[in-house]
Design an enzyme around this catalytic site. Structure first.
Site, PDB file in Angstrom:
ATOM      1  N   ARG A   2     -43.843 -31.171  -6.771  1.00  0.00           N
ATOM      2  CA  ARG A   2     -44.415 -32.091  -5.788  1.00  0.00           C
ATOM      3  C   ARG A   2     -45.351 -31.312  -4.859  1.00  0.00           C
ATOM      4  NH1 ARG A   2     -40.360 -33.405  -1.848  1.00  0.00           N
ATOM      5  NH2 ARG A   2     -41.633 -32.211  -0.383  1.00  0.00           N
ATOM      6  N   HIS A  32     -43.242 -34.979   0.992  1.00  0.00           N
ATOM      7  CA  HIS A  32     -42.425 -36.068   0.447  1.00  0.00           C
ATOM      8  C   HIS A  32     -43.037 -37.421   0.819  1.00  0.00           C
ATOM      9  CE1 HIS A  32     -38.944 -38.401  -0.780  1.00  0.00           C
ATOM     10  NE2 HIS A  32     -38.982 -38.992   0.397  1.00  0.00           N
ATOM     11  N   TYR A  72     -39.916 -26.172   4.944  1.00  0.00           N
ATOM     12  CA  TYR A  72     -38.846 -25.717   4.045  1.00  0.00           C
ATOM     13  C   TYR A  72     -39.369 -25.040   2.778  1.00  0.00           C
ATOM     14  CZ  TYR A  72     -39.828 -30.465   2.241  1.00  0.00           C
ATOM     15  OH  TYR A  72     -40.447 -31.605   1.796  1.00  0.00           O
TER      16      TYR A  72
END
Length: 468
Positions: free
Chosen positions: A356, A360, A369
């Site tokens: 990805r 998100h 992160y």
């Protein structure tokens, strides 16, 4: 052999007891048996011959089992199939010695691998696949920027996962029923959903098929066999199995296809759906987009198994791991899986390995992160668009001029779609309470009345572009 054992059964058994249980002599073993016989009238009458009878019974049992080698060859006809016995204490390993390999056709540079096997793709299909991948990427870019400008409330991109979207859609039939998660707009795009229809949904105007009741990117189309996206994770999986079973019962030449992320495999609905599909022999494709992250949770914090692909076997489901950034591999795997699912009445699990590249959603900052360098490396080194474009160009089906024309065309269409969607009137307020009940129940009518009273009392707090 059994008759010989019976003739000396008492002495044999007593010696067995002596050597294996620890009696000092056969007579010691004999005294132990006599002293531990059942008590009472019946035992007194049978006692003289009980040891002999007991020995003969044990010998019959031992002789029926036979030698150590005979034991290994025996099977038990247990429900579900025959089971072989083993004298060894053997635990199934928690993982295979080697990881399940990943099927691919193109290398990271877009060059076809030697001896690679894949389903042939025509020029028409290949060009449409690449064009739709570019369209999806540009649509995501423009809608993302619109959200950052405050014109949309929310958005989620499919950056880095364009090949999974478009290649899987290309391998399916329009009659196949799609149960998406929220990162598969490319399937709708392939099936003919227009940029204007995408914009209408994201802006929630009266032309939105959901009548403004869904978040942006929660698309749906009855005409295109694409069930409306549900934000709750993995709930679409059992639904897809039910639909697949219905297609099977109606003898349709179609299957159900459901998409989910690696995070979805941690939900109970995933396990229930796989078991349900295997038992009912439902023609359904489970396509997992394993992009490494469930929002901020890495796969290493989700499971200890070798990814998702190995979970299919535990439920009796045929499975394959595919390079999700390789459009040709995805097309071939889904094409073959669909044929098997319909022809053999079986579910198939496909784990598509990808990454990805985007956040998100617009509510997320993924650099908190994971490193920006990691994201950039995947975007450049394993970009699905550049890989597939290299292959398409090597066949003489694409050029820089075609690329420039396509991108210019898409940009104009997208800007126009947003302009129209923003100016289109919002759905009427009464749509908040319609389409569920034929006759609205009392509690729902009371809620509508309360909303209208609140609007009347505080008109300044109510959007002026929503008709009452």
């Amino acid at each position: 052999m059994a008759q010989h054992l019976k003739s000396s059964s008492k002495s044999i058994l007593l010696n067995i007891l002596r050597h294996n249980i620890g009696f000092s002599s056969p007579s010691h073993a004999s005294r132990h048996l006599r002293h531990n016989l059942p008590h009472g009238p019946l035992s007194t009458r049978l006692a003289p011959n009980l040891i002999t009878r007991y020995c003969n019974t044990m010998v019959d049992t031992l002789s029926s089992i036979g030698s150590h080698e005979d034991t290994n060859s025996q099977v038990m006809d247990f429900p579900g199939g025959k089971l072989a016995f083993t004298p060894e204490i053997h635990f199934i390993s928690e993982s295979n010695e080697e990881r399940v390999p990943c099927y691919r056709v193109l290398d990271d540079n877009g060059q076809q691998l030697t001896n690679s096997r894949f389903i042939p793709v025509s020029k028409e299909i290949a060009v449409k696949m690449y064009s739709d991948m570019v369209t999806l990427q540009m649509m995501d870019n423009i809608f993302y920027e619109a959200q950052r400008q405050g014109r949309l409330s929310f958005y989620a991109t499919a950056f880095g996962e364009e090949a999974i979207n478009i290649a899987s859609a290309a391998a399916l039939s329009p009659d196949d029923v799609i149960f998406p998660q929220y990162r598969e707009p490319g399937v709708l795009l392939w099936r003919g959903f227009t940029l204007q229809e995408f914009a209408n949904q994201c802006f929630g105007n009266k032309s939105d098929y959901g009548k403004g009741r869904q978040m942006p990117v929660h698309y749906g189309s009855n005409k295109l066999n694409y069930f409306t996206v549900s934000a709750t994770i993995a709930t679409q999986l059992p639904n897809a199995v039910g639909a697949a079973y219905s297609l099977k019962m109606d003898e349709k030449d179609a299957c159900a296809v459901t998409f989910f992320g690696d995070g979805g495999s941690s939900e109970g609905d995933f396990h229930a759906a796989l078991n349900f599909a295997a038992v009912m022999e439902a023609p359904v494709l489970f396509i997992c987009r394993n992009n490494g992250w469930a929002i901020s949770t890495p796969t290493s914090d989700q499971f200890r198994s070798d990814g998702v692909v190995v979970k299919g076997r535990a439920y009796g489901i045929r499975s394959i791991r595919v390079d999700g950034n390789d459009a040709l591999a995805m097309y071939s795997a889904v094409h073959e899986a669909r044929e098997m699912a319909i022809r053999e009445h079986r579910p198939i699990l496909i784990e598509a390995l990808t990454y990805r590249v985007g956040h998100h959603s617009t509510s997320d900052d993924s650099t908190r992160y994971r490193s920006a360098d990691e994201i950039e490396w995947w975007n450049k080194a394993r970009n699905p668009l550049s890989r597939f474009r290299t292959w398409v160009e090597s066949n003489g089906w694409w050029s820089d001029e075609a690329e420039s024309d396509l991108r210019s065309k898409i940009k104009k269409e997208m800007l126009e779609a947003i302009r129209v969607a923003e100016k289109t009137e919002k759905p009427n307020l009464n749509h908040m309470f319609s389409d569920v009940y034929d006759v609205p129940p009392l509690n729902l009518r009371e809620q509508e009345l309360l909303v209208r009273q609140a609007i009347k009392s505080h008109p300044q707090d109510y959007p002026s572009d929503v008709p009452l």
